[in-house]
Design an enzyme around this catalytic site. Structure first.
Site, PDB file in Angstrom:
ATOM      1  N   LEU A   1      27.306  46.543  38.380  1.00 43.48           N
ATOM      2  CA  LEU A   1      27.027  45.335  39.161  1.00 43.48           C
ATOM      3  C   LEU A   1      28.223  44.918  40.004  1.00 43.48           C
ATOM      4  O   LEU A   1      28.073  44.515  41.157  1.00 43.48           O
ATOM      5  CB  LEU A   1      26.613  44.191  38.227  1.00 43.48           C
ATOM      6  CG  LEU A   1      25.353  44.429  37.377  1.00 43.48           C
ATOM      7  CD1 LEU A   1      25.030  43.190  36.546  1.00 43.48           C
ATOM      8  CD2 LEU A   1      24.165  44.795  38.240  1.00 43.48           C
TER       9      LEU A   1
ATOM     10  N   LYS B   1      45.288  43.560  45.517  1.00 45.83           N
ATOM     11  CA  LYS B   1      44.893  42.194  45.862  1.00 45.83           C
ATOM     12  C   LYS B   1      44.085  42.304  47.147  1.00 45.83           C
ATOM     13  O   LYS B   1      44.331  43.187  47.969  1.00 45.83           O
ATOM     14  CB  LYS B   1      46.121  41.313  46.101  1.00 45.83           C
ATOM     15  CG  LYS B   1      46.773  40.830  44.815  1.00 45.83           C
ATOM     16  CD  LYS B   1      47.726  39.676  45.063  1.00 45.83           C
ATOM     17  CE  LYS B   1      48.176  39.080  43.736  1.00 45.83           C
ATOM     18  NZ  LYS B   1      49.078  37.932  43.928  1.00 45.83           N
ATOM     19  N   CYS B   2      43.139  41.405  47.300  1.00 42.12           N
ATOM     20  CA  CYS B   2      42.279  41.480  48.473  1.00 42.12           C
ATOM     21  C   CYS B   2      42.328  40.177  49.248  1.00 42.12           C
ATOM     22  O   CYS B   2      42.294  39.094  48.657  1.00 42.12           O
ATOM     23  CB  CYS B   2      40.853  41.794  48.041  1.00 42.12           C
ATOM     24  SG  CYS B   2      39.884  42.544  49.351  1.00 42.12           S
TER      25      CYS B   2
ATOM     26  N   GLU C   1      34.814  46.700  55.141  1.00 34.73           N
ATOM     27  CA  GLU C   1      33.789  45.724  55.520  1.00 34.73           C
ATOM     28  C   GLU C   1      33.869  44.516  54.579  1.00 34.73           C
ATOM     29  O   GLU C   1      33.998  44.669  53.364  1.00 34.73           O
ATOM     30  CB  GLU C   1      32.417  46.396  55.393  1.00 34.73           C
ATOM     31  CG  GLU C   1      31.236  45.492  55.671  1.00 34.73           C
ATOM     32  CD  GLU C   1      29.903  46.207  55.490  1.00 34.73           C
ATOM     33  OE1 GLU C   1      28.867  45.577  55.739  1.00 34.73           O
ATOM     34  OE2 GLU C   1      29.905  47.402  55.103  1.00 34.73           O
TER      35      GLU C   1
ATOM     36  N   ASP D   1      30.821  55.344  38.872  1.00 31.00           N
ATOM     37  CA  ASP D   1      31.088  54.001  38.336  1.00 31.00           C
ATOM     38  C   ASP D   1      30.166  52.971  38.987  1.00 31.00           C
ATOM     39  O   ASP D   1      30.597  51.887  39.375  1.00 31.00           O
ATOM     40  CB  ASP D   1      32.559  53.626  38.546  1.00 31.00           C
ATOM     41  CG  ASP D   1      32.992  52.444  37.673  1.00 31.00           C
ATOM     42  OD1 ASP D   1      32.275  52.133  36.694  1.00 31.00           O
ATOM     43  OD2 ASP D   1      34.036  51.833  37.971  1.00 31.00           O
TER      44      ASP D   1
ATOM     45  N   LYS E   1      41.507  39.750  43.005  1.00 31.54           N
ATOM     46  CA  LYS E   1      42.410  40.824  42.596  1.00 31.54           C
ATOM     47  C   LYS E   1      41.745  41.647  41.514  1.00 31.54           C
ATOM     48  O   LYS E   1      40.789  41.206  40.873  1.00 31.54           O
ATOM     49  CB  LYS E   1      43.725  40.239  42.087  1.00 31.54           C
ATOM     50  CG  LYS E   1      43.568  39.370  40.849  1.00 31.54           C
ATOM     51  CD  LYS E   1      44.863  38.681  40.464  1.00 31.54           C
ATOM     52  CE  LYS E   1      44.613  37.702  39.320  1.00 31.54           C
ATOM     53  NZ  LYS E   1      45.775  36.875  39.030  1.00 31.54           N
TER      54      LYS E   1
END
Length: 603
Positions: free
Chosen positions: A179, A66-67, A131, A176, A61
């Site tokens: 990493l 939320k993923c 993806e 933005d 999240k």
């Protein structure tokens, strides 16, 4: 093997732990959004295409989203589903920002940009289909590895530049690049994601004046609000290059104001050990005057890229320990493992040939952290235990979950034959190792031929089953014996592994030390992880000091990873809390005994 042998195996893990990614979602641990009024549905339906997606495991999240892993109900194709509650998009600027992010991202298609596969909404949520980047992001890589080798940095930076060239050709400024927004797929290919701060340049020479949000690697012209353009992405790549090579960001301080002051003053220093060619490129990109920086199209022509070795592929092991770059590609026996003998096309200064005898192993001196991160782990465990996580009025353990911290390697089986030979074990990738009683280690890779031998002093040698010194014959025979025993008695043998390009650079973590108590076996790997397998209920802990995380496998063989700092904040169940207390005692024991022999005698 006789009855003297004791064996153990790991519980059922998720489909493939360590293989999840959250493209387009900020790092977990950002302030959690208020819980949505509605439950996220189990099946997500795109009303336009009628495609149905089955919601799978939680991936992370960040911000409002939320993923989850989602799979097409018909084709079974797997994606990352970014799900945003509409209850958090009530203000016009929030809706506009989300619309702009979708509008920009859906217009892009490139090998080094996270794939955009659609979006739709229902009454309660916006769903974005992306993806799936199974190997997370460069942020997790950085936490585990800190400074990378120069060839690795070149490998990742080249792909970042190629992706950014594509964005700039399409008049998109990412704004933005950091990493955590540079995701990795199963082949460790970089995919640029999270276009939440991106903007489109409408006409030549346009300078953007505003930026909503705070980029990690913010350029000085953004801070001064003088107007900015494509050059901000080159600045960010300069910060990324510095971080990959040095192990920390160039302007980092504990105070944001101080960091911004340093950026404005261009106050940073490059350590002396950094290659002057690399240092020169960093300095070119980190110039205060944006017009003095190289353009994105000029970067790959720099000497840093043209004169140094760039691997075609990297092995998965690079996510946790450095690769074998002590074997320069051209120094290998030409008949040995073709991918490594092929240097970059157009390389200006190829490395000199250094032929060697066929049976002479390639040797690498290991520079190991003195206590292999045990002091850090002890401090982390002390902190979480002092917070008494199970003694809360309200325990919200699920809020502490952070799947991005799932370990790359753990011990999936072990067999104790230390009364004669040593401890045999299998890692989760089906490689097999033995820590012999003489404190040497031997690892057989999952290709069934490659070997890694670690002497008592930590010197590593690389050889093969088909070509090795006679002095190792007995140990290789014993290793095969352990492997066959574990295959037959502990779990069905793994399928044949198809070698992938880049595997010839792999180095595996090895078992550094171990001991048993009446309650558990404690295993300490050379990448810093400590694993504790409890005998009575078969629960397990895998502790990672670099991610400051614990993976807990409960009696139901449920595999969940938590950030220790979030367990302090949200609490946890009594079962996990008691095991964390036990873990602290065991890590203390590892620390106090590290100068003793590898086989620690438990009281």
């Amino acid at each position: 093997m006789s009855a003297a042998v004791t064996a153990g195996k790991l519980a059922r893990a998720p489909a493939d732990p360590g293989k999840a990614g959250v493209p387009g979602v900020a790092a977990p641990g950002a302030p959690a959004a208020a819980p949505p009024a509605k439950e996220i549905p189990e099946v997500l339906v795109d009303p336009r295409s009628r495609r149905r997606y089955v919601r799978g495991r939680f991936l992370g999240k960040g911000g409002f989203a939320k993923c989850f892993e989602i799979s097409d109900a018909d084709t079974k194709e797997v994606f990352a589903g970014k799900i945003v509650p509409k209850s958090l998009l009530l203000k016009p600027h929030q809706r506009e920002k989300m619309s702009m992010e979708i509008s920009i991202h859906r217009s892009l298609a490139h090998q080094h940009v996270v794939g955009f596969h659609g979006f739709f909404e229902d009454n309660d949520f916006v769903f974005v289909v992306l993806e799936l980047c199974r190997r997370r992001s460069l942020l997790e890589l950085h936490k585990r590895r800190k400074a990378l080798t120069e060839p690795e940095a070149r490998y990742y930076l080249r792909q970042i530049v190629l992706g950014c060239q594509y964005l700039h050709r399409n008049r998109v400024i990412h704004r933005d690049l950091k990493l955590g927004n540079l995701f990795l797929n199963e082949d460790l290919e970089v995919k640029i994601g999270d276009f939440g701060l991106a903007t489109k340049v409408e006409y030549d020479g346009e300078r953007k004046k505003t930026l909503c949000g705070t980029p990690n690697y913010i350029a000085p012209e953004v801070l001064s609000k003088k107007g900015h353009s494509f050059e901000v992405d080159v600045w960010s790549i300069g910060c990324i290059m510095y971080t990959l090579l040095v192990g920390k960001p160039p302007f980092e301080t504990s105070c944001l104001k101080e960091t911004y002051l340093r950026i404005k003053k261009n106050e940073y220093s490059i350590p002396k050990h950094i290659n002057p060619v690399a240092a020169s490129l960093i300095q070119k990109m980190l110039q205060t005057d944006p017009t003095a920086r190289p353009t994105i199209n000029e970067l790959l022509n720099d000497e840093f890229f043209t004169s140094g070795y760039i691997p075609a592929r990297l092995p998965i092991t690079c996510l946790t320990i450095p690769p074998r770059f002590s074997i320069a590609p051209s120094s290998l026996d030409p008949s040995n493992r073709k991918p490594l003998t092929v240097l970059n096309k157009g390389l200006e200064n190829p490395l000199p040939e250094r032929p060697r005898e066929k049976e002479e192993p390639v040797v690498r001196e290991t520079g190991e952290v003195v206590d292999c991160h045990l002091s850090d782990m002890l401090q982390q465990l002390h902190s979480v235990n002092a917070s008494k996580p199970s003694e809360r009025g309200l325990v919200r353990q699920e809020e502490a979950e952070d799947p991005a911290c799932i370990p790359i390697f753990w011990v999936s089986k072990w067999v104790d034959y230390s009364d004669k030979y040593g401890l045999g074990y299998q890692l989760c990738d089906n490689s097999v190792g033995v820590l012999f009683n003489d404190s040497t280690r031997l690892i057989l890779y999952n290709d069934g031929d490659s070997l890694q031998y670690i002497e008592r002093d930590g010197t590593e040698s690389y050889l093969t089953v088909s070509s090795h010194p006679n002095s190792l014959m007995k140990k290789i025979t014993l290793l095969k014996y352990f492997r066959n025993y574990m295959s037959e008695h502990l779990l069905k043998a793994g399928a044949n592994i198809t070698p992938r390009e880049g595997d010839e650079l792999a180095r595996l973590p090895y078992l550094r030390t171990w001991f048993r108590t009446r309650s558990a076996i404690i295993l300490h790997l050379s990448n810093g992880s400590v694993q504790i397998n409890f005998f009575q209920d078969h629960t397990k802990l895998i502790l990672c000091p670099l991610m400051a995380a614990v993976t807990y496998i409960d009696e139901k063989r449920d595999f969940r990873t938590y950030r220790l700092s979030l367990l302090e904040e949200y609490g946890c169940c009594k079962e996990l809390a008691s095991r964390l207390r036990y873990a602290r005692t065991m890590v203390d024991k590892l620390l106090s005994s590290r100068s003793a022999s590898n086989r620690l005698k438990a009281s």
